[in-house]
Design an enzyme around this catalytic site. Structure first.
Site, PDB file in Angstrom:
ATOM      1  N   GLY A 124       8.114  -0.445   0.498  1.00  0.00           N
ATOM      2  CA  GLY A 124       7.694  -0.513   1.667  1.00  0.00           C
ATOM      3  C   GLY A 124       8.338  -1.384   2.854  1.00  0.00           C
ATOM      4  CE  LYS A 135      10.697  -5.176   0.595  1.00  0.00           C
ATOM      5  NZ  LYS A 135       9.293  -4.546   0.756  1.00  0.00           N
ATOM      6  CG  ASP A 142       5.801  -6.596   5.980  1.00  0.00           C
ATOM      7  OD1 ASP A 142       4.774  -5.853   5.816  1.00  0.00           O
ATOM      8  OD2 ASP A 142       6.314  -7.007   5.341  1.00  0.00           O
ATOM      9  CB  SER A 197      -0.953  -0.176   1.241  1.00  0.00           C
ATOM     10  OG  SER A 197      -0.313  -0.174   2.405  1.00  0.00           O
ATOM     11  N   GLY A 228       5.168  -9.203   3.644  1.00  0.00           N
ATOM     12  CA  GLY A 228       3.855  -9.000   3.934  1.00  0.00           C
ATOM     13  C   GLY A 228       2.900  -9.286   2.423  1.00  0.00           C
ATOM     14  CD  GLU A 245       8.545  -6.491  -1.823  1.00  0.00           C
ATOM     15  OE1 GLU A 245       7.587  -6.035  -1.935  1.00  0.00           O
ATOM     16  OE2 GLU A 245       8.656  -7.208  -0.924  1.00  0.00           O
TER      17      GLU A 245
HETATM   18  C1  5RP Z   1       5.403  -6.816   0.044  1.00  0.00           C
HETATM   19  C2  5RP Z   1       6.049  -5.929   1.086  1.00  0.00           C
HETATM   20  C3  5RP Z   1       5.475  -4.649   1.456  1.00  0.00           C
HETATM   21  O1  5RP Z   1       6.500  -3.686   1.277  1.00  0.00           O
HETATM   22  C4  5RP Z   1       5.238  -4.691   3.106  1.00  0.00           C
HETATM   23  O2  5RP Z   1       4.261  -5.812   3.205  1.00  0.00           O
HETATM   24  C5  5RP Z   1       4.559  -3.450   3.505  1.00  0.00           C
HETATM   25  O3  5RP Z   1       3.333  -3.216   2.803  1.00  0.00           O
HETATM   26  P1  5RP Z   1       2.462  -2.015   3.298  1.00  0.00           P
HETATM   27  O4  5RP Z   1       3.139  -0.526   2.556  1.00  0.00           O
HETATM   28  O5  5RP Z   1       0.965  -2.232   2.545  1.00  0.00           O
HETATM   29  O6  5RP Z   1       2.342  -1.815   4.688  1.00  0.00           O
HETATM   30  O7  5RP Z   1       6.968  -6.225   1.484  1.00  0.00           O
HETATM   31  O8  5RP Z   1       5.628  -7.874  -0.357  1.00  0.00           O
END
Ligand code: 5RP
Length: 220
Positions: free
Chosen positions: A82, A94, A84, A30, A96, A103
């Protein structure tokens, strides 16, 4: 500022790092979505973007930002994504969103990695957020047993397949005192594709949206 506003503010702050004619790497989630949406303001500067997931590629295309393949671009000057969880040492958890492997590849191929997050993501020690691990499907039970031996509680992410056709195990209760060491040992378990600790290639800058504005954290 509310959490969503903090994410947006961090995402906007990352625009400062974009220079003319860059091809940049773009993360998933997000906060990365807010970054993609704000990229519209500077898209004339960009030659294109490398996406870390199918979702990100689709969102970039919706904004008419050219999506390029890492195999064609070579290394990138900048990656924005981003997390987690993040520490002040710029170690991250990371995955999530399940995009951790792509990534990690794009982060590894980038000169500068800017992490964007709201202040709820800042922790002293990684590990409260369950650690995502992408695994080859046939190895999932074997890997689960190895994770139990390491003191974790593995849980297969339900009804989820990664963009690479693999599964995700989320590991609860791992104590991540030494993230560099644990990242390396998890990668050595047969069948593990990637684990969600980003410590060997940590972020270079953390832009943290807070109640009072965006804090820029670097490690000297
Ligand atoms: C996806 C990730 C995201 O960067 C992580 O989950 C953070 O997500 P958000 O910005 O929705 O809090 O690693 O694989």
């Amino acid at each position: 500022m509310k959490r969503e506003d903090q994410k947006k503010a961090a995402a906007e702050a990352a625009l400062e790092f974009i220079e003319w004619d860059m091809v940049i790497g773009v993360g998933t989630g997000s906060t990365a979505d807010y970054f993609i949406d704000s990229l519209v303001k500077v898209k004339n500067k960009l030659d294109g973007a490398v996406a870390s997931s199918v979702n990100t590629a689709e969102r970039l295309k919706r904004h008419n930002i050219p999506v390029l393949e890492l195999t064609d671009t070579g290394d990138l000057p900048l990656y924005v994504d981003g997390a987690d969880e993040a520490t002040r040492h710029l170690h991250l958890i990371k995955g999530g969103g399940g995009a951790l492997t792509r990534e990690k590849i794009v982060a590894a191929a980038s000169e500068k990695f800017i992490c964007i997050a709201d202040e709820s993501k800042l922790v002293d020690v990684l590990g409260t957020f369950p650690l995502p691990i992408e695994v080859i499907p046939m190895a999932r039970s074997f890997i689960g047993r190895q994770l139990v031996k390491l003191g974790g509680q593995p849980e297969l992410r339900a009804s989820f397949t990664t963009d690479n056709g693999n599964l995700i195990i989320d590991v609860h209760n791992l104590s991540i005192i030494n993230p560099v060491e644990l990242e390396e040992s998890l990668d050595h378990i047969a069948g593990v594709v990637t684990n969600g600790i980003f410590a060997r290639r940590s972020a270079d800058v953390l832009l943290l949206g807070t109640e009072s504005g965006v804090e820029e954290i670097t490690v000297s």
